[in-house]
Design an enzyme around this catalytic site. Sequence first.
Site, PDB file in Angstrom:
ATOM      1  CB  ALA A 197      -0.906  -0.006   1.222  1.00  0.00           C
ATOM      2  CB  SER A 240     -11.986 -29.814 -12.237  1.00  0.00           C
ATOM      3  OG  SER A 240     -12.303 -29.658 -13.575  1.00  0.00           O
ATOM      4  CD  GLU A 290     -19.881 -17.266 -13.327  1.00  0.00           C
ATOM      5  OE1 GLU A 290     -20.510 -16.659 -12.441  1.00  0.00           O
ATOM      6  OE2 GLU A 290     -18.666 -17.539 -13.266  1.00  0.00           O
ATOM      7  CE  LYS A 312     -15.188 -24.707 -17.776  1.00  0.00           C
ATOM      8  NZ  LYS A 312     -13.854 -24.725 -18.341  1.00  0.00           N
TER       9      LYS A 312
HETATM   10  S1  IVH Z   1     -16.036 -21.558 -11.110  1.00  0.00           S
HETATM   11  C1  IVH Z   1     -14.810 -25.360  -8.184  1.00  0.00           C
HETATM   12  N1  IVH Z   1     -16.515 -20.100 -13.174  1.00  0.00           N
HETATM   13  O1  IVH Z   1     -12.889 -23.759 -15.523  1.00  0.00           O
HETATM   14  C2  IVH Z   1     -14.635 -24.744  -9.502  1.00  0.00           C
HETATM   15  N2  IVH Z   1     -14.701 -21.599 -13.293  1.00  0.00           N
HETATM   16  O2  IVH Z   1     -13.191 -26.633 -15.592  1.00  0.00           O
HETATM   17  C3  IVH Z   1     -15.226 -23.367  -9.516  1.00  0.00           C
HETATM   18  N3  IVH Z   1     -13.464 -21.465 -15.411  1.00  0.00           N
HETATM   19  O3  IVH Z   1     -10.428 -24.370 -13.195  1.00  0.00           O
HETATM   20  C4  IVH Z   1     -14.827 -22.707 -10.726  1.00  0.00           C
HETATM   21  N4  IVH Z   1     -14.692 -19.906 -16.307  1.00  0.00           N
HETATM   22  O4  IVH Z   1     -10.508 -22.003 -14.004  1.00  0.00           O
HETATM   23  C5  IVH Z   1     -15.723 -21.053 -12.653  1.00  0.00           C
HETATM   24  N5  IVH Z   1     -17.073 -18.691 -14.898  1.00  0.00           N
HETATM   25  C6  IVH Z   1     -16.287 -19.643 -14.396  1.00  0.00           C
HETATM   26  C7  IVH Z   1     -15.201 -20.159 -15.102  1.00  0.00           C
HETATM   27  C8  IVH Z   1     -14.428 -21.153 -14.529  1.00  0.00           C
HETATM   28  C9  IVH Z   1     -13.655 -20.700 -16.475  1.00  0.00           C
HETATM   29  C10 IVH Z   1     -12.394 -22.484 -15.268  1.00  0.00           C
HETATM   30  C11 IVH Z   1     -11.795 -22.534 -13.905  1.00  0.00           C
HETATM   31  C12 IVH Z   1     -11.726 -23.989 -13.548  1.00  0.00           C
HETATM   32  C13 IVH Z   1     -12.127 -24.674 -14.797  1.00  0.00           C
HETATM   33  C14 IVH Z   1     -12.905 -25.902 -14.451  1.00  0.00           C
END
Ligand code: IVH
Length: 713
Positions: free
Chosen positions: A32, A80, A111, A113
């Site tokens: 900071a 994952s 939302e 991915k």
């Molecule tokens: S939530 C417990 N939200 O996809 C997992 N993951 O296949 C909660 N990813 O390693 C993850 N967009 O890096 C979440 N809108 C999204 C995402 C997202 C991409 C990735 C994430 C994760 C992988 C799983």
Amino acid sequence: MLFEQRILELRKELSHHNQLYYQDATPEISDAEYDQLFRELEELEAAHPDLHDPNSPTQRVGGSPLDSFQQRDHLIPMLSIDDIFSEEEVAEFFARLQKNLNLETIPLTIEPKIDGVACSLVYRHGSLEYALTRGDGSKGDDITQNIRTIQRIPLTLNNAPPLLEIRGEVFMPNSGFQKLNQQREAEGLDTFVNPRNATAGTLKLLDPKAVASRPLDFIAHGLGAHENSNLTSEIDFRSTLEKQNLPPNLPLWQASTLPELLTAIKELDSARHSLDYGTDGAVIKVVDFAQRQQLGSTSRAPRWAAAFKYPPEQKETLLKAITIQVGRTGVLTPVAELEPVFVSGTTVSRATLHNQEEIERKDVRIGDTVVVEKAGEIIPSIVKVITTKRPTESEPYHLPTILNYKCPSCGGPISKEEGFVAWRCTNFACPAQAVTRITHFASRKALDLDGLGESVAIKLVENNLATSPLDLFTLTLEQLGDLLLDPAKSSDGLTISKERRFGEKRATTLLGSLEHAKTQMPLNSWIFAMGIPQIGESAAKELSRLHQNLTDLPESKIIADLADLPDFEELSKSKRKKENHPHLAQYQIDDNLGPVAAQNLRSFFSSETGQNVLLKLSELQINPTSDNFAPLPPSDTSNLPLSGKTFVITGTLSAPRPEFKKIIESQGGKVSGSLSAKTDYLLAGEKAGSKLAKAESLSVEILNEEGLQKMLN
Ligand code: IVH
């Protein structure tokens, strides 16, 4: 004046802390405090543009490269998400939630991915402590200093809980990805296949300055470990993101029933294509944290989330023609010209066919109906040919035949190197390659022409002042000084100065280094500067050891003999062949210069372009000289196979006697003209005369060529 002093003080102080932080890893002040000083400096600099200094800490990302990344445990495993692929599977997922929670309606969010690289940011007491990759889920690489270069990631938070771990996706926007690849192509570097690879590759860089120059971005999508945060739902989490200026994942849908969920998934599919980054699915999450807790996780993935994966959209269209692009390094790339078709949000009218091998593998022909999709949702590609729709008169496509073995840009010869898939134009003067060749010619490891980088090369070519490197030597001070360059951009990329001239000062410097190149630069730099395929720095150095002047190369017997050796075999074999070659053996040519390189040199010097280059060089009176000329390496004679042995040669051998003399001497032996008791061996060819009898009488051992060969082995 007061401000100037303060600016200097801040720069000094910040450099000091920068060094402590990045180099010594022993920070004295908090993030900071550092940021506060940094902002003060930025503001002062903005108000006093006359005190601009390219070395100010505001102008760069501090720190020197790491040796390797340290590993670190995740506070909570990074799991994952289970993928689902159809409406039925969405229905099954929703039914499972209903059953496990014993509820009819369940608040969910939907939302995008994001197709990037997962990352965890750990903030303690409001400042970024460290950032980790996902790694194996339980521990990841500490990439904090790379993450700090991402402008959208706040380094400090306000009124933050003692611990807040934000998880999200690091990605490269499509627009930035395209720019990066164009830049890399121009520099003759390999391009990245897609933004995801570019992101992963960038995060693996150990030099944060290199990372800072790449357009990485970040979006938060999950909550990791947290203390005293009072967060009870996805909605709370999202208001925290907003409060802390952490980039949220948008657009967002909410649903509580299956039909609402399916509608959201469909709407997201049409919306996602207008985002400037790759997405390949919809992440469905249970909103309420207590419900998440109740649902729990498997060892692999939480039961409260699922990722619906969209199939890549595919369309049929007509392949109208195949055009061939000449890249800036001479690579010829076949491109499918398509009947325009709308795929995954954009109109596609062209797709790369990569190379001839790829065309053969898919048997793509002009007039075919092909299936097109966007690989990684970005780059159009041809999936396959619908052979049933193929016109009867179509013929297999063969790139070099179509081109009549000539470059479509300059008409020069094209060739395909052993072991490579690409056909390329080898013309030194090919206009499509002019900028690359001039830039290479001027580069530090070539002729080191001061002030001549790519942007200047582009302008020289654009203004027709140079089409090939040797044109540089006829440029005048006036032409160079008046050369208009692109307007300079400020570091924030927003303000653009007016057009700039190259200017007399820089022109004088450049002319000076051209003169220096002409008279002082050694042969190896010149050979390397020509950019002949397979002739890198080491091969150039070896060539200059073997030749005194550039003009010796076209007639070189060494190169001719080397070119005649069989092509690339395994290293050991080709080396053996080199040693066994009666003429080449003595030179002990190293592996940087092999038959393929020699063949390329021969074809360069015998080509029309090569001839023109030689002519032009002689007109310019340029004949660079070797500074390491020593064709016969001084050998440590004591442990060579023939050291200490004296030979006399007689009779008719398979090569002139001086050749054998050289071989024997190169292996440590001496050759004398007269036989005596001190002679160790008589090398006797056919029709050996009186010496044979004399040797016998002196008990001197008699060898034929085969015998000599054995000794050498
Ligand atoms: S939530 C417990 N939200 O996809 C997992 N993951 O296949 C909660 N990813 O390693 C993850 N967009 O890096 C979440 N809108 C999204 C995402 C997202 C991409 C990735 C994430 C994760 C992988 C799983």
